[in-house]
Design an enzyme around this catalytic site. Structure first.
Site: not given
Ligand code: NDP
Length: 459
Positions: A44, A136, A166, A170, A204, A223, A228, A328
């Site tokens: 967004r 996930k 992921h 591995k 961890e 988690d 996993h 953790k």
């Molecule tokens: P973040 O909150 O960092 O990022 C979420 C992203 O989604 C942002 O780019 C946000 O941008 C976008 N977003 C949210 N709502 C909308 C919307 N309605 N329209 C368009 N874009 C949207 O989350 P993560 O990257 O940490 O996690 C993403 C997924 O990956 C989750 O399901 C999480 O559980 C999973 N995950 C994450 C890990 C990690 O280490 N980060 C590890 C394993 C899984 P904006 O708000 O600007 O729109």
């Protein structure tokens, strides 16, 4: 057929910056990326292409510091950006273009946005010819996982859905199947007659690291164990698949999961442990009490350590305990699967060691295999000593994320989690979650940097 367009929904988020862009860079460096693959980011933030490319460069510099400049430049030049809400079909139509076939939608989105994004993908016709990757957590319980599966299956064929774990990318995890099924040496010993127990451990040293928003509502059981570690259990315990393709591999895993018996409500207290870290230190890193970490609600009693003993009700494994443990802020990173064989040291000999013998250990990060044996030592020839036969595996050519991404781009779901697998995993842990929510067993504590809980309850 290999995808020609990768659309990352949630392109400005942590997962994209930390893992997905890095995996793409790795694939570009290894010349695995199709030359005509376009990568489109959606979020967004009202950015244009230049801003998104700048952001991607900065993330690559931070998370892939050794990347050759030319590879980074080549990847960044493939990137474009569409600003808007993923629930809006017009936004997705702009990102996918008129032809959605041979495209991959990667849902790097908060879980509460999965459903509207799937509906919008269906509205633009992406359900024909496109594949969809979901990060996930896949649901928060059995009912929500079922609802998400129903929604996906309303629009997408199961083969087009990649539920990402992921762990399955591995090296050691994949190695389990090779060791088990390609070495006749182990096959006769892989059963309840010879195996006393299996420990699947993911300890961890990392603590909360600012992720309270997600973790405090999830906890260690959901988690790590729910997805996993149950996947690792599948690979250690499942029957040999007829072939190493998506259907046969996943059929074998689901068959195994269906045989897994979790504790009954009455058994949860004796077959599970939940605990939370208190203040402590790991090396020179001081950690606060989990309950005082920013964003944590102590009243939720979220566990940072979970241990569960499961049994597999089939002819091969009846009565063998499978102990799944994760935590953790522990003293060491210990990530391993230890298959403990029954045979005690033969009373014919003396034995001088304290270490267990007759166990096969698959270690991860670094990837090693260790076989613990009792051998004749240097001294008394009739007194045995413990010995370790150890093999360090050559580093994997691709990281786990990159390996899974390339499989998704090529449309092969063998290493992705199937819908029924995800549901079975929730079925197994749900009765445990239910008892824990009632306070059984009590929440224990352990100091950060220790080996884990020793019986003290949270004050
Ligand atoms: P973040 O909150 O960092 O990022 C979420 C992203 O989604 C942002 O780019 C946000 O941008 C976008 N977003 C949210 N709502 C909308 C919307 N309605 N329209 C368009 N874009 C949207 O989350 P993560 O990257 O940490 O996690 C993403 C997924 O990956 C989750 O399901 C999480 O559980 C999973 N995950 C994450 C890990 C990690 O280490 N980060 C590890 C394993 C899984 P904006 O708000 O600007 O729109």
């Amino acid at each position: 057929m290999t995808a020609r367009r990768l659309v990352i929904l949630g392109a400005t988020g942590d997962l994209t910056g930390r893992y997905l862009l890095v995996a793409l860079a790795e694939l570009a460096a290894a010349r695995f990326l199709p030359d005509d693959l376009a990568v489109v980011g959606v979020a967004r933030d009202p950015w244009g292409e230049a801003n998104f490319r700048r952001h991607a460069r900065e993330r690559l510099a931070r998370h892939a510091p050794g990347l050759p400049v030319a590879v980074g430049d080549g990847l960044v030049e493939r990137l474009s950006y569409v600003a808007g809400d993923v629930a809006d079909p017009a936004v997705l139509a702009a990102a996918f273009g008129p032809d959605t076939s041979r495209s991959l939608a990667y849902l790097a989105l908060p879980p509460n946005v999965f459903a509207p994004a799937i509906e919008a993908l269906a509205a633009i016709g992406a359900a024909t010819g496109a594949t969809i990757v979901i990060e996930k957590p896949f649901g928060t319980d059995l009912a929500s996982a079922k609802a998400l599966n129903e929604l996906l299956h309303r629009h997408f064929a199961e083969e087009a859905v990649f539920r990402m774990d992921h762990f399955l990318g591995k090296q050691t995890v994949q190695n389990i199947l090779g060791v088990r099924f390609a070495n006749p040496l182990f096959q006769p010993a892989w059963n309840r007659e010879e195996v006393a127990g299996v420990d699947i451990v993911w300890d961890e040293t990392v603590a909360l690291e600012g992720r309270a928003g997600y973790y405090d509502r999830t906890g260690a059981l959901r988690d790590v164990i729910q997805n996993h570690l149950l996947q690792l259990l599948c690979l250690v315990a499942m029957e040999k698949p007829d072939a190493l393709n998506a259907k046969d591999l996943r059929d074998s895993k689901v068959e195994l999961l269906r045989s897994v018996r979790g504790p009954t409500p009455a058994e949860v207290a004796s077959q599970s442990t939940r605990a939370r870290y208190t203040a402590g230190a790991i090396g020179d890193r001081r950690l606060p009490d989990y309950a005082e970490e920013q964003g944590v609600d102590p009243a939720l009693e979220t566990e940072t350590f979970a241990e569960v003993t499961l049994f597999v009700d089939n002819d091969r494994w009846q009565g063998v305990p499978f102990r799944l443990r994760t935590g953790k802020a522990l003293a060491t990173n210990r990530r391993e699967i230890a298959v403990r064989f029954r045979t005690p040291v033969d009373p014919l000999f003396g034995y001088e060691g304290h270490r267990p013998v007759n166990q096969l250990v698959f270690q991860m990060s670094p990837d090693r295999m260790v076989l613990d044996l009792a051998l004749n030592g240097a001294g008394d020839p009739f007194c045995l000593e413990p010995a370790e036969l150890e093999l360090t595996l050559a580093p994997q050519d691709l990281s786990a994320y990159a390996r899974l991404l390339v499989e998704a781009l090529q449309g092969d779901p063998a290493l992705a989690i199937r819908g029924d697998e995800a549901e079975e995993c929730w079925r197994i842990v749900e009765p445990i979650v239910a008892e824990w929510e009632k306070g059984t067993p009590p929440l224990l504590s352990y100091p950060a940097g220790s080996a884990g809980p020793t019986g003290r309850t949270v004050a």
